[in-house]
Design a protein around this motif. Structure first.
Motif, PDB file in Angstrom:
ATOM      1  N   ASN A  46       0.721  -1.173  -0.036  1.00 56.52           N
ATOM      2  CA  ASN A  46       0.174   0.052   0.025  1.00 56.52           C
ATOM      3  C   ASN A  46       0.889   1.307  -0.014  1.00 56.52           C
ATOM      4  OD1 ASN A  46      -1.577   2.100   1.620  1.00 56.52           O
ATOM      5  ND2 ASN A  46      -3.123   0.886   0.849  1.00 56.52           N
ATOM      6  N   PRO A  47       1.101   1.799  -0.972  1.00 58.19           N
ATOM      7  CA  PRO A  47       2.296   2.840  -1.320  1.00 58.19           C
ATOM      8  C   PRO A  47       1.967   4.119  -0.568  1.00 58.19           C
ATOM      9  CG  PRO A  47       0.887   3.061  -3.148  1.00 58.19           C
ATOM     10  CD  PRO A  47       0.340   1.585  -2.403  1.00 58.19           C
ATOM     11  N   GLY A  48       3.072   4.869  -0.205  1.00 60.17           N
ATOM     12  CA  GLY A  48       3.048   5.962   0.336  1.00 60.17           C
ATOM     13  C   GLY A  48       4.198   6.708  -0.125  1.00 60.17           C
ATOM     14  N   SER A  49       4.432   8.095   0.313  1.00 56.68           N
ATOM     15  CA  SER A  49       5.505   9.082  -0.253  1.00 56.68           C
ATOM     16  C   SER A  49       6.780   8.477   0.020  1.00 56.68           C
ATOM     17  CB  SER A  49       4.932  10.389   0.422  1.00 56.68           C
ATOM     18  OG  SER A  49       5.382  10.172   1.860  1.00 56.68           O
ATOM     19  N   THR A  50       7.157   7.983   0.674  1.00 52.91           N
ATOM     20  CA  THR A  50       8.469   7.769   1.193  1.00 52.91           C
ATOM     21  C   THR A  50       9.068   6.496   0.325  1.00 52.91           C
ATOM     22  OG1 THR A  50       7.867   6.362   3.172  1.00 52.91           O
ATOM     23  CG2 THR A  50       8.544   8.741   3.381  1.00 52.91           C
ATOM     24  N   GLU A  51       7.893   5.656  -0.111  1.00 48.61           N
ATOM     25  CA  GLU A  51       8.548   4.506  -0.997  1.00 48.61           C
ATOM     26  C   GLU A  51       8.403   4.576  -2.285  1.00 48.61           C
ATOM     27  OE1 GLU A  51       5.124   3.626   1.262  1.00 48.61           O
ATOM     28  OE2 GLU A  51       6.818   4.557   2.410  1.00 48.61           O
ATOM     29  N   LEU A  52       7.682   5.760  -2.892  1.00 47.69           N
ATOM     30  CA  LEU A  52       7.724   5.833  -4.177  1.00 47.69           C
ATOM     31  C   LEU A  52       9.229   5.673  -5.315  1.00 47.69           C
ATOM     32  CD1 LEU A  52       5.272   8.942  -4.495  1.00 47.69           C
ATOM     33  CD2 LEU A  52       4.570   6.447  -5.070  1.00 47.69           C
ATOM     34  N   PRO A  53      10.104   6.124  -4.678  1.00 47.60           N
ATOM     35  CA  PRO A  53      11.442   5.945  -5.560  1.00 47.60           C
ATOM     36  C   PRO A  53      11.830   4.134  -5.716  1.00 47.60           C
ATOM     37  CG  PRO A  53      11.810   7.851  -4.088  1.00 47.60           C
ATOM     38  CD  PRO A  53      10.429   7.127  -3.473  1.00 47.60           C
ATOM     39  N   MET A  54      11.225   3.590  -4.892  1.00 45.67           N
ATOM     40  CA  MET A  54      11.457   2.115  -4.988  1.00 45.67           C
ATOM     41  C   MET A  54      10.815   1.752  -6.317  1.00 45.67           C
ATOM     42  SD  MET A  54      10.378  -0.926  -2.856  1.00 45.67           S
ATOM     43  CE  MET A  54      10.588  -2.764  -3.107  1.00 45.67           C
ATOM     44  N   PHE A  55       9.603   2.442  -6.989  1.00 44.68           N
ATOM     45  CA  PHE A  55       8.838   1.821  -7.788  1.00 44.68           C
ATOM     46  C   PHE A  55       9.005   2.642  -9.081  1.00 44.68           C
ATOM     47  CE2 PHE A  55       6.662   0.602  -3.890  1.00 44.68           C
ATOM     48  CZ  PHE A  55       6.970  -0.661  -4.050  1.00 44.68           C
ATOM     49  N   ARG A  56       9.995   3.646  -9.172  1.00 49.30           N
ATOM     50  CA  ARG A  56      10.440   4.261 -10.509  1.00 49.30           C
ATOM     51  C   ARG A  56      10.912   3.212 -11.445  1.00 49.30           C
ATOM     52  NH1 ARG A  56      12.151   9.262 -10.307  1.00 49.30           N
ATOM     53  NH2 ARG A  56      13.299   8.974  -8.188  1.00 49.30           N
ATOM     54  N   ASP A  57      10.111   3.231 -12.699  1.00 50.45           N
ATOM     55  CA  ASP A  57      10.264   2.407 -13.870  1.00 50.45           C
ATOM     56  C   ASP A  57      10.206   1.067 -13.281  1.00 50.45           C
ATOM     57  OD1 ASP A  57      11.024   4.435 -15.730  1.00 50.45           O
ATOM     58  OD2 ASP A  57      12.985   4.405 -14.809  1.00 50.45           O
ATOM     59  N   PHE A  58       8.989   0.777 -12.523  1.00 55.70           N
ATOM     60  CA  PHE A  58       8.690  -0.631 -12.005  1.00 55.70           C
ATOM     61  C   PHE A  58       8.862  -1.557 -12.961  1.00 55.70           C
ATOM     62  CE2 PHE A  58       5.494  -3.891 -10.161  1.00 55.70           C
ATOM     63  CZ  PHE A  58       6.338  -4.050  -8.912  1.00 55.70           C
ATOM     64  N   PRO A  59       9.646  -2.806 -12.644  1.00 57.21           N
ATOM     65  CA  PRO A  59       9.916  -3.820 -13.375  1.00 57.21           C
ATOM     66  C   PRO A  59       8.643  -4.640 -14.247  1.00 57.21           C
ATOM     67  CG  PRO A  59      11.224  -4.112 -11.577  1.00 57.21           C
ATOM     68  CD  PRO A  59      10.239  -3.097 -11.401  1.00 57.21           C
ATOM     69  N   ALA A  60       8.785  -4.754 -15.661  1.00 60.30           N
ATOM     70  CA  ALA A  60       7.288  -5.355 -16.216  1.00 60.30           C
ATOM     71  C   ALA A  60       7.341  -6.751 -15.716  1.00 60.30           C
ATOM     72  CB  ALA A  60       7.662  -5.222 -17.772  1.00 60.30           C
ATOM     73  N   ASP A  61       8.436  -7.468 -15.285  1.00 60.36           N
ATOM     74  CA  ASP A  61       8.199  -8.947 -15.005  1.00 60.36           C
ATOM     75  C   ASP A  61       7.642  -9.035 -13.470  1.00 60.36           C
ATOM     76  OD1 ASP A  61      10.589  -7.750 -14.359  1.00 60.36           O
ATOM     77  OD2 ASP A  61      11.538  -9.779 -14.034  1.00 60.36           O
ATOM     78  N   PHE A  62       7.448  -7.990 -12.893  1.00 57.04           N
ATOM     79  CA  PHE A  62       6.767  -7.907 -11.493  1.00 57.04           C
ATOM     80  C   PHE A  62       5.370  -7.273 -11.508  1.00 57.04           C
ATOM     81  CE2 PHE A  62      11.234  -8.523 -10.308  1.00 57.04           C
ATOM     82  CZ  PHE A  62      11.233  -8.826  -8.721  1.00 57.04           C
TER      83      PHE A  62
END
Length: 545
Positions: free
Chosen positions: A46-62
């Motif tokens: 459940n995403p929040g502001s402090t996690e957003l950089p983890m999901f930059r260009d989120f991998p297509a195979d995930f």
């Protein structure tokens, strides 16, 4: 009490590229590559502001599986990990999100779910002050419900910390771990970390194992007590073979949260109560008790007197050193259950012929003569109609006793319930299991009060399109609390009445189908419609005693 541990040597995998010579990548790339190496392709969150950089260009195979509250997210991951027997990864939001998830983290620790929780944290550039959303002590916040918790000292240490977390989560006894990652770490350079293999099977000390085998062979009337580790380690068939070889009666351990012996088998004796005197009474007459993959014993109410009858010897196989340490008497062998049972099967048969104990009397068929559905009739009808190979996920505490009588489970991975007693686990865990095992019908049996702890999991179920039937036992209150209150001399406690809950309406509002059943003659057809539905389906059954 003797406690011995001998770990199976690990065989490290040879990485394709040595980490030391690999070209730097971002922390984010290194972490996702590491997770791929562990067979992970799903993040629950459940995403929040402090996690957003983890999901930059989120991998297509995930894939990212969204839950609408953090406790729902962790319980979904818990169910998924138990169903797949693989690592599950959870993304939580900083301190507040971890706080929301604590009840489910507590349960995950009890179910021994191998979860890696990656929690957000404010940017390192702000940590010297008191920024908004600061997790002041990431190592302490989730304790003691995670095996390990750490915020790496440097951004480049994040991949190695998550690699360590993966191994710790999978090492017996398995359980959740947490890594806190500041928001500005994800784009920083880091060296790749190759996944390694770490042994996850404990082998027993040969002398203690031989002692246990000799004692079992020479026992006059042995009994087994089986717990969740048996099913978790896929040792159920081996335990059945050992019980048949020795003519041993088999009980489910008190409060065990998985099916670890086929409940229709003639040697199955039933379910031990979580009461000291009750355990002693049930096991009386047996000169040896072998506890397989369970505590000895879990109690829910105070008791007095001995833990077993005089003259009864206790032996225990468990992969949990803490559990072995507090076992009050006998011999505890620190081992994985499956290899230990197989070694005893190969080396030790009974010294003398034993007569088979009388089988447990089956429950009598329930008939309903009035206008209301009773809990027993509901459970019996569910047992009659459940598809072959279906999975029951239970969180209906007041209905559990009649489920033990009228809804037997026969195979591995056929039954799950909350291990620690915290409500809010059942519905999202069932969603996670249904996502992991689309080949099996998953059935969540929930009390009306229990269902409301995590009702928003229906939204995730509808969004994922999982094969899930939810049966809500609507008795209008917290019936198990009313029952337990009588132990304290309280006739009717405050705050246990519920009403006005429209479960089909709640289901429809979140994209699921559903209906309410109020009369016995309508129950069978409603369940059949549910099992035929291509969408998650809620059957709310109004019950009266």
């Amino acid at each position: 009490m003797n406690v011995v541990n001998s770990a199976t040597p690990a065989t490290p995998a040879t990485p394709e590229v040595p980490a030391a010579s690999a070209a730097p990548v971002t922390v984010r790339q290194a972490v996702f590559d590491l997770l791929r190496g562990h067979g992970v392709d799903t993040v629950f969150g459940n995403p929040g502001s402090t996690e957003l950089p983890m999901f930059r260009d989120f991998p297509a195979d995930f894939r990212y599986v969204l839950g609408l509250q953090e406790s729902v997210v962790v319980a979904m991951a818990d169910g998924h990990a138990q169903a797949t027997r693989r690592l599950a990864v959870v993304n939580l939001h900083s301190a507040a999100g971890v706080g929301h998830a604590m009840g489910s983290l507590y349960t995950a620790a009890k179910t021994r779910a191998p979860l890696v929780v990656i929690a957000g944290q404010q940017s390192r550039s702000l940590l010297h002050g008191e920024p908004y959303l600061l997790n002041e002590d990431p190592g302490l916040l989730a304790s003691p419900h995670v095996k390990w918790s750490r915020e790496p000292a440097r951004p480049e240490d994040v991949p190695a910390a998550i690699a360590r977390a993966c191994h710790l989560a999978l090492t017996p006894p398995m359980g959740p771990v947490m890594v806190s990652v500041p928001a500005d770490d994800w784009d920083r350079p880091a060296s790749p970390v190759a996944p390694r293999k770490v042994g996850t099977v404990l082998n027993a000390d040969p002398e203690l194992l031989a002692e246990t085998g000799r004692a079992l062979a020479g026992a006059r009337s042995p009994a087994f007590v089986v717990g969740a580790e048996v099913d978790r380690e896929q040792a159920l068939d081996d335990v059945v073979e050992l019980a048949e070889a020795h003519g041993a009666r088999v009980w489910a351990a008190p409060m065990s949260h998985r099916c670890s012996f086929p409940e229709r088998h003639p040697l199955f004796a039933g379910f031990l109560p979580p009461v000291r005197e009750g355990v002693v009474a049930e096991l009386a007459g047996h000169d040896l008790v072998l506890v397989l993959g369970a505590p000895a014993f879990t109690y829910h109410v105070p008791g007095e007197g001995p833990f077993l009858s005089p003259g009864t010897r206790l032996y225990q196989f468990t992969d949990d050193a803490q559990r072995a340490a507090w076992t009050p008497e006998g011999v505890s062998v620190l081992t994985s259950v499956r290899p230990a049972v197989r070694q005893i099967l190969a080396a030790h048969g009974p010294d003398r012929p034993r007569s088979r104990p009388a089988p447990r009397r089956p429950a009598e068929r329930v008939t309903v003569t009035g206008p209301y559905v009773t809990p027993s009739y509901l459970v019996q009808t569910l047992a009659d109609l459940r598809p072959k190979g279906s999975v029951i996920v239970e969180e209906a505490p007041s209905t559990r006793p009649v489920m033990c009588e009228h809804l037997p489970n026969d195979g591995p991975d056929s039954f799950f319930t909350t291990a620690g007693g915290a409500l809010g686990y059942g519905l999202p865990a069932a969603v996670g299991m249904a996502l992991a095992r689309p080949d099996r019908q998953v059935i969540a049996v929930l009390g009306d009060g229990s269902a409301m702890y995590a009702i928003q999991a229906l939204w995730s179920a509808a969004r994922l399109g999982v094969r899930l039937v939810v049966v809500v036992v609507d008795n209008g209150g917290y019936a198990t609390v009313d029952s337990f209150a009588r132990r304290f001399g309280i006739d009717k406690p405050s705050g246990t009445e519920l009403g006005g809950l429209d479960f089909p309406g709640l289901a429809a509002a979140q994209g699921c189908s559903g209906e309410q059943v109020t009369r016995p003659e309508a129950l069978g057809q409603a369940l059949r419609r549910a099992f035929e539905s291509p969408l998650p389906y809620v059957v709310s059954v109004v019950v009266r005693q």
